[in-house]
Design a protein around this motif. Structure first.
Motif, PDB file in Angstrom:
ATOM      1  N   LEU A 159      48.953  37.867  33.285  1.00 33.11           N
ATOM      2  CA  LEU A 159      47.493  37.751  33.204  1.00 33.11           C
ATOM      3  C   LEU A 159      46.937  36.626  34.061  1.00 33.11           C
ATOM      4  O   LEU A 159      47.383  35.478  33.982  1.00 33.11           O
ATOM      5  N   PHE A 160      45.964  36.968  34.910  1.00 33.27           N
ATOM      6  CA  PHE A 160      45.081  35.968  35.494  1.00 33.27           C
ATOM      7  C   PHE A 160      43.972  35.766  34.479  1.00 33.27           C
ATOM      8  O   PHE A 160      43.176  36.669  34.230  1.00 33.27           O
ATOM      9  N   SER A 161      43.887  34.577  33.899  1.00 32.35           N
ATOM     10  CA  SER A 161      42.961  34.386  32.781  1.00 32.35           C
ATOM     11  C   SER A 161      41.573  33.940  33.217  1.00 32.35           C
ATOM     12  O   SER A 161      40.817  33.391  32.421  1.00 32.35           O
ATOM     13  N   ASN A 162      41.245  34.163  34.471  1.00 38.43           N
ATOM     14  CA  ASN A 162      39.928  33.810  34.969  1.00 38.43           C
ATOM     15  C   ASN A 162      39.670  34.645  36.213  1.00 38.43           C
ATOM     16  O   ASN A 162      40.515  35.437  36.614  1.00 38.43           O
ATOM     17  N   ARG A 163      38.508  34.477  36.828  1.00 35.45           N
ATOM     18  CA  ARG A 163      38.223  35.240  38.039  1.00 35.45           C
ATOM     19  C   ARG A 163      39.217  34.857  39.136  1.00 35.45           C
ATOM     20  O   ARG A 163      39.721  33.736  39.184  1.00 35.45           O
ATOM     21  N   ALA A 164      39.507  35.805  40.006  1.00 33.93           N
ATOM     22  CA  ALA A 164      40.465  35.583  41.084  1.00 33.93           C
ATOM     23  C   ALA A 164      39.724  35.303  42.385  1.00 33.93           C
ATOM     24  O   ALA A 164      38.780  36.012  42.733  1.00 33.93           O
ATOM     25  N   TYR A 165      40.131  34.268  43.089  1.00 33.50           N
ATOM     26  CA  TYR A 165      39.511  33.901  44.352  1.00 33.50           C
ATOM     27  C   TYR A 165      40.608  33.574  45.367  1.00 33.50           C
ATOM     28  O   TYR A 165      41.802  33.632  45.057  1.00 33.50           O
ATOM     29  N   GLU A 166      40.210  33.239  46.571  1.00 29.97           N
ATOM     30  CA  GLU A 166      41.181  32.955  47.628  1.00 29.97           C
ATOM     31  C   GLU A 166      42.116  31.817  47.237  1.00 29.97           C
ATOM     32  O   GLU A 166      41.708  30.856  46.583  1.00 29.97           O
ATOM     33  N   TYR A 167      43.359  31.931  47.643  1.00 33.95           N
ATOM     34  CA  TYR A 167      44.385  30.916  47.408  1.00 33.95           C
ATOM     35  C   TYR A 167      44.664  30.708  45.914  1.00 33.95           C
ATOM     36  O   TYR A 167      44.965  29.598  45.487  1.00 33.95           O
ATOM     37  N   CYS A 168      44.550  31.781  45.137  1.00 32.79           N
ATOM     38  CA  CYS A 168      44.862  31.655  43.707  1.00 32.79           C
ATOM     39  C   CYS A 168      46.132  32.426  43.348  1.00 32.79           C
ATOM     40  O   CYS A 168      46.488  32.535  42.177  1.00 32.79           O
ATOM     41  N   GLY A 169      46.812  32.977  44.351  1.00 30.28           N
ATOM     42  CA  GLY A 169      48.084  33.638  44.109  1.00 30.28           C
ATOM     43  C   GLY A 169      48.009  35.093  43.704  1.00 30.28           C
ATOM     44  O   GLY A 169      49.021  35.678  43.317  1.00 30.28           O
ATOM     45  N   LEU A 170      46.833  35.707  43.798  1.00 27.49           N
ATOM     46  CA  LEU A 170      46.705  37.101  43.377  1.00 27.49           C
ATOM     47  C   LEU A 170      47.539  38.029  44.258  1.00 27.49           C
ATOM     48  O   LEU A 170      48.256  38.904  43.754  1.00 27.49           O
ATOM     49  N   GLU A 171      47.442  37.855  45.551  1.00 29.62           N
ATOM     50  CA  GLU A 171      48.216  38.715  46.461  1.00 29.62           C
ATOM     51  C   GLU A 171      49.715  38.523  46.251  1.00 29.62           C
ATOM     52  O   GLU A 171      50.491  39.485  46.301  1.00 29.62           O
ATOM     53  N   LEU A 172      50.119  37.290  45.982  1.00 24.24           N
ATOM     54  CA  LEU A 172      51.525  36.999  45.704  1.00 24.24           C
ATOM     55  C   LEU A 172      51.988  37.738  44.447  1.00 24.24           C
ATOM     56  O   LEU A 172      53.081  38.310  44.411  1.00 24.24           O
ATOM     57  N   ALA A 173      51.147  37.741  43.416  1.00 18.02           N
ATOM     58  CA  ALA A 173      51.495  38.418  42.168  1.00 18.02           C
ATOM     59  C   ALA A 173      51.577  39.932  42.354  1.00 18.02           C
ATOM     60  O   ALA A 173      52.414  40.597  41.731  1.00 18.02           O
ATOM     61  N   ILE A 174      50.708  40.495  43.190  1.00 16.08           N
ATOM     62  CA  ILE A 174      50.750  41.934  43.472  1.00 16.08           C
ATOM     63  C   ILE A 174      52.032  42.284  44.219  1.00 16.08           C
ATOM     64  O   ILE A 174      52.696  43.281  43.926  1.00 16.08           O
ATOM     65  N   GLU A 175      52.407  41.438  45.178  1.00 16.06           N
ATOM     66  CA  GLU A 175      53.661  41.652  45.897  1.00 16.06           C
ATOM     67  C   GLU A 175      54.848  41.613  44.945  1.00 16.06           C
ATOM     68  O   GLU A 175      55.775  42.425  45.039  1.00 16.06           O
ATOM     69  N   GLY A 176      54.818  40.668  44.018  1.00  9.13           N
ATOM     70  CA  GLY A 176      55.900  40.555  43.043  1.00  9.13           C
ATOM     71  C   GLY A 176      55.975  41.746  42.118  1.00  9.13           C
ATOM     72  O   GLY A 176      57.060  42.142  41.675  1.00  9.13           O
ATOM     73  N   LEU A 177      54.810  42.336  41.819  1.00  4.60           N
ATOM     74  CA  LEU A 177      54.758  43.484  40.919  1.00  4.60           C
ATOM     75  C   LEU A 177      55.589  44.644  41.459  1.00  4.60           C
ATOM     76  O   LEU A 177      56.192  45.406  40.682  1.00  4.60           O
ATOM     77  N   ALA A 178      55.642  44.766  42.772  1.00  4.65           N
ATOM     78  CA  ALA A 178      56.399  45.866  43.387  1.00  4.65           C
ATOM     79  C   ALA A 178      57.893  45.752  43.129  1.00  4.65           C
ATOM     80  O   ALA A 178      58.616  46.760  43.186  1.00  4.65           O
ATOM     81  N   ASP A 179      58.386  44.550  42.824  1.00  5.94           N
ATOM     82  CA  ASP A 179      59.815  44.339  42.561  1.00  5.94           C
ATOM     83  C   ASP A 179      60.137  44.332  41.074  1.00  5.94           C
ATOM     84  O   ASP A 179      61.294  44.110  40.696  1.00  5.94           O
ATOM     85  N   LEU A 180      59.138  44.535  40.243  1.00  7.85           N
ATOM     86  CA  LEU A 180      59.338  44.552  38.796  1.00  7.85           C
ATOM     87  C   LEU A 180      59.236  45.980  38.282  1.00  7.85           C
ATOM     88  O   LEU A 180      58.562  46.818  38.888  1.00  7.85           O
ATOM     89  N   ASP A 181      59.878  46.263  37.148  1.00 10.34           N
ATOM     90  CA  ASP A 181      59.840  47.643  36.645  1.00 10.34           C
ATOM     91  C   ASP A 181      58.469  47.971  36.069  1.00 10.34           C
ATOM     92  O   ASP A 181      57.597  47.101  35.942  1.00 10.34           O
ATOM     93  N   LYS A 182      58.274  49.224  35.707  1.00 10.96           N
ATOM     94  CA  LYS A 182      56.942  49.722  35.373  1.00 10.96           C
ATOM     95  C   LYS A 182      56.378  49.189  34.058  1.00 10.96           C
ATOM     96  O   LYS A 182      55.216  49.420  33.750  1.00 10.96           O
ATOM     97  N   ARG A 183      57.194  48.485  33.303  1.00  6.48           N
ATOM     98  CA  ARG A 183      56.653  47.861  32.076  1.00  6.48           C
ATOM     99  C   ARG A 183      55.689  46.731  32.418  1.00  6.48           C
ATOM    100  O   ARG A 183      54.807  46.391  31.617  1.00  6.48           O
ATOM    101  N   TYR A 184      55.838  46.125  33.583  1.00  7.74           N
ATOM    102  CA  TYR A 184      55.038  44.966  33.955  1.00  7.74           C
ATOM    103  C   TYR A 184      53.660  45.399  34.450  1.00  7.74           C
ATOM    104  O   TYR A 184      53.540  46.221  35.359  1.00  7.74           O
ATOM    105  N   LYS A 185      52.613  44.818  33.849  1.00  4.46           N
ATOM    106  CA  LYS A 185      51.227  45.101  34.225  1.00  4.46           C
ATOM    107  C   LYS A 185      50.567  43.789  34.633  1.00  4.46           C
ATOM    108  O   LYS A 185      50.745  42.757  33.979  1.00  4.46           O
ATOM    109  N   LEU A 186      49.799  43.838  35.704  1.00  5.58           N
ATOM    110  CA  LEU A 186      49.082  42.664  36.205  1.00  5.58           C
ATOM    111  C   LEU A 186      47.594  42.851  35.935  1.00  5.58           C
ATOM    112  O   LEU A 186      46.998  43.831  36.384  1.00  5.58           O
TER     113      LEU A 186
END
Length: 425
Positions: A159-186
């Motif tokens: 969970l991102f517990s607030n609004r997402a803006y530049e340099y907050c790691g959102l793109e990094l977390a999406i990239e990581g999601l691709a390497d995690l199984d389908k139970r993981y939700k962002l």
């Protein structure tokens, strides 16, 4: 010289502060005299507060600086760009913030980094730390996310517990999601700023994880902690690419503490030092997918210990403990029936810090008037406070919340309709 003098950064801040002063003096307030003038944020409210206080005999002045004083190191792209246009004006604007603070009796900051940058630029007034701690409570998770997105008990919520803006790691977390199984939700609990929104959506589609990436939109503040409590990890991946990120202690860290959910933070930040000291999460060593996934795995391996530490942290980092410095300053100068004028030249629609400040001021015995742009949402109002809003209608944040609520109602109806149809088959 770069930029148009008519749009000069320093000039614009002075103009806004003076305009707000005129608005305050034109407002129909309950009292003709105040014992306390409290300014929330430096540039506009702070300048207006100094001008206003001259009209009241012996008024105490308190400044809540909140924001990072150097515009070219701010989070918002538009604000940062305004600070990059003219270096001289940016330096003068930072000095302007310090000069405002030096004319207040008491000054508060939300992080050590804020205090240090003000002192480094010449602030001689003592700045006390008044962090964004939540009021102590035992938070029960609600079914908001499972109802809205049909999550199951087996799903693991990042969970991102607030609004997402530049340099907050959102793109990094999406990239990581691709390497995690389908139970993981962002899930982004809030909205994604326009400059990042399409980038994130395109990245999720390209990595084929768009069905596991969710954005709630802005929510009523009363929903935030129960939603966070249902998460498995909170991401506070604020990257130290700008000083405001390096030296920030934002709401999200204290929201996670009160919800007792472990956090992931970026290395080389004030947040990282805090998380390491209290062992309430893990630190991502660099802005790479491998570093992120390694820290996430480490967090889940130690989740039980981290949650125990969070229970202790919730007792220590709560508003009941944090507010003592404010209460002491208020009590030392309290008259027989003291009166406070609280200035916030911004949209405080869902600002819980403002709510906590006002509640503490009222509980200390001050009759309080607030002058702000829009009336706060019902859940953010304090009984006994008299609000004066100089703009009509809803603030931008309240509009977003109401739009999200309308959309959520429609989606929930559709979800229930589909589920009931399957149950009849």
């Amino acid at each position: 010289m770069k930029g148009n003098v008519g749009n000069d950064l320093l000039l614009s801040q002075v103009r806004r502060g003076v305009n707000f002063y005129e608005i305050v003096m034109a407002a129909k307030l309950r009292h003709v005299d105040y014992d306390l003038v409290f300014a929330h944020e430096t540039f506009c409210s702070g300048l207006a507060g100094l001008y206003v206080a001259q009209n009241f005999r012996n008024a105490i002045k308190i400044l809540d600086i909140v924001e990072y004083p150097a515009f070219d190191q701010r989070t918002s792209v538009n604000v940062r760009n305004a600070g990059l246009i003219n270096p001289v004006s940016t330096e003068l604007t930072t000095s302007f913030a310090v000069n405002i603070a030096n004319r207040y009796d008491f000054v508060y900051a939300t992080s050590n980094g804020q205090r240090n940058i003000m002192a480094a630029n010449g602030c001689i007034v003592q700045i006390d730390l008044l962090r964004n701690c939540r009021e102590y409570q035992k938070v029960a998770s609600n079914s908001y996310l499972s109802d809205r997105f049909a999550f199951s008990e087996q799903d693991i919520i990042i969970l991102f517990s607030n609004r997402a803006y530049e340099y907050c790691g959102l793109e990094l977390a999406i990239e990581g999601l691709a390497d995690l199984d389908k139970r993981y939700k962002l899930v982004v609990l809030g909205d994604v700023v326009p400059v990042l929104k399409s980038k994130a959506e395109d990245l999720a589609k390209r990595l084929n994880v768009q069905d596991r990436y969710f954005v709630t939109g802005m929510l009523d503040p009363s929903l935030v902690l129960p939603v966070i409590a249902g998460a498995d990890v909170v991401l506070a991946l604020i990257e130290p690419k700008i000083d405001n990120h390096r030296w920030a202690m934002p709401n999200r860290i204290f929201d996670a503490i009160m919800a007792r959910v472990p956090v992931l933070v970026m290395n080389d930040t004030e947040l990282a030092g805090f998380v390491k000291q209290h062992n309430i999460g893990k630190i991502v060593s660099s802005s790479t997918k491998n570093a992120y996934l390694a820290a996430l795995e480490e967090l889940f391996n130690e989740a039980e210990l981290l949650r125990e530490n969070l229970k202790m942290a919730a007792r220590e980092f709560c508003w009941e403990e944090e507010k003592s410095v404010l209460q002491n300053n208020l009590s030392n100068f309290q008259g027989s029936s003291p009166k406070c004028l609280f200035l916030a030249n911004k949209d405080i629609g869902r600002n819980d810090r403002v709510r906590r400040l006002l509640k503490t001021i009222c509980n200390t015995g001050y009759e309080t008037d607030v002058v702000t742009q829009y009336y706060p949402m019902e859940s953010m109002r304090v009984d006994g406070v008299n609000y004066h809003a100089f703009r009509e209608g809803q603030g931008n944040i309240e509009k977003m919340v109401k739009a999200t609520q309308k959309k959520n109602t429609y989606l929930r109806r559709m979800f229930l309709l589909i589920r009931n149809s399957y149950q009849k088959l």
